[in-house]
Design an enzyme around this catalytic site. Structure first.
Site, mmCIF file in Angstrom:
data_model
loop_
_atom_site.group_PDB
_atom_site.id
_atom_site.type_symbol
_atom_site.label_atom_id
_atom_site.label_comp_id
_atom_site.label_asym_id
_atom_site.label_seq_id
_atom_site.Cartn_x
_atom_site.Cartn_y
_atom_site.Cartn_z
ATOM 1 N N GLN A 33 4.455 2.401 -1.179
ATOM 2 C CA GLN A 33 4.433 3.834 -1.476
ATOM 3 C C GLN A 33 3.033 4.239 -1.932
ATOM 4 O O GLN A 33 2.756 4.329 -3.119
ATOM 5 C CB GLN A 33 5.460 4.115 -2.578
ATOM 6 C CG GLN A 33 5.587 5.554 -2.957
ATOM 7 C CD GLN A 33 6.582 6.286 -2.110
ATOM 8 O OE1 GLN A 33 7.608 5.736 -1.766
ATOM 9 N NE2 GLN A 33 6.283 7.519 -1.780
ATOM 10 N N PHE A 34 2.131 4.476 -0.981
ATOM 11 C CA PHE A 34 0.753 4.810 -1.345
ATOM 12 C C PHE A 34 0.663 6.122 -2.113
ATOM 13 O O PHE A 34 -0.281 6.343 -2.872
ATOM 14 C CB PHE A 34 -0.155 4.829 -0.109
ATOM 15 C CG PHE A 34 -0.067 6.088 0.714
ATOM 16 C CD1 PHE A 34 -0.960 7.129 0.498
ATOM 17 C CD2 PHE A 34 0.901 6.239 1.699
ATOM 18 C CE1 PHE A 34 -0.893 8.293 1.238
ATOM 19 C CE2 PHE A 34 0.979 7.389 2.448
ATOM 20 C CZ PHE A 34 0.081 8.428 2.227
ATOM 21 N N THR A 35 1.664 6.990 -1.985
ATOM 22 C CA THR A 35 1.601 8.277 -2.677
ATOM 23 C C THR A 35 1.719 8.127 -4.196
ATOM 24 O O THR A 35 1.397 9.068 -4.933
ATOM 25 C CB THR A 35 2.677 9.252 -2.160
ATOM 26 O OG1 THR A 35 3.963 8.687 -2.360
ATOM 27 C CG2 THR A 35 2.457 9.572 -0.686
#
Length: 150
Positions: free
Chosen positions: A78-80
């Site tokens: 989950q890069f966000t």
């Protein structure tokens, strides 16, 4: 490295409508890898997460760990989680690790959870457009940042 841990009754992740990872009772983990993160950051989270005592015992108290209940884990990249929202209304993801580096640390994290003795560890696919379903139990949600752990 940031992790959002949700205590779940069950969870799954789908890609193009197909389930690629599925667990029963345990943790749904969203994992974000920041620029500068190393295996040491992953190790701190691996040491902490399976041992978090956030499952209820026979008295209704949160005294049991994922190990104690033979819980399962679903880990989704989950890069966000690395978003910088300090300016304007559009998040910046400049603090996210480059994809190759992030994927290496994501895979390391997953393999080390398995090596630590977690009964079942499932994943999504790094970088894919995924749909995550879960039933949060409680709800119980814990946010960890490796920078805050000793």
């Amino acid at each position: 490295m940031k992790a959002v841990i949700q205590r779940v009754i069950h969870s799954n992740v789908k890609i193009d409508g197909e389930i690629v990872g599925k667990i029963g009772k345990g943790f749904m983990i969203l994992l974000g890898v920041m620029q500068g993160d190393t295996k040491s950051d992953a190790d701190k989270l691996i040491k902490k997460i399976p041992n978090l005592r956030i499952f209820e015992d026979e008295n209704g108290k949160m005294n049991l760990s994922c190990f104690d209940i033979n819980g399962e884990m679903l880990v989704v990249s989950q890069f966000t989680l690395c978003a910088d929202c300090s300016h304007g209304r559009r998040p910046s993801f400049i603090n996210s690790a480059p994809p190759a580096e992030a994927n290496m640390l994501y895979e390391y994290f997953v393999e080390e959870l398995k090596r630590a003795g977690v009964s079942k560890v499932e994943t999504g696919h790094f970088g894919a457009d995924m749909k995550v379903e879960l039933i949060n139990d409680g709800p119980v949600t814990i946010i960890l940042d490796s920078e805050d752990l000793k």
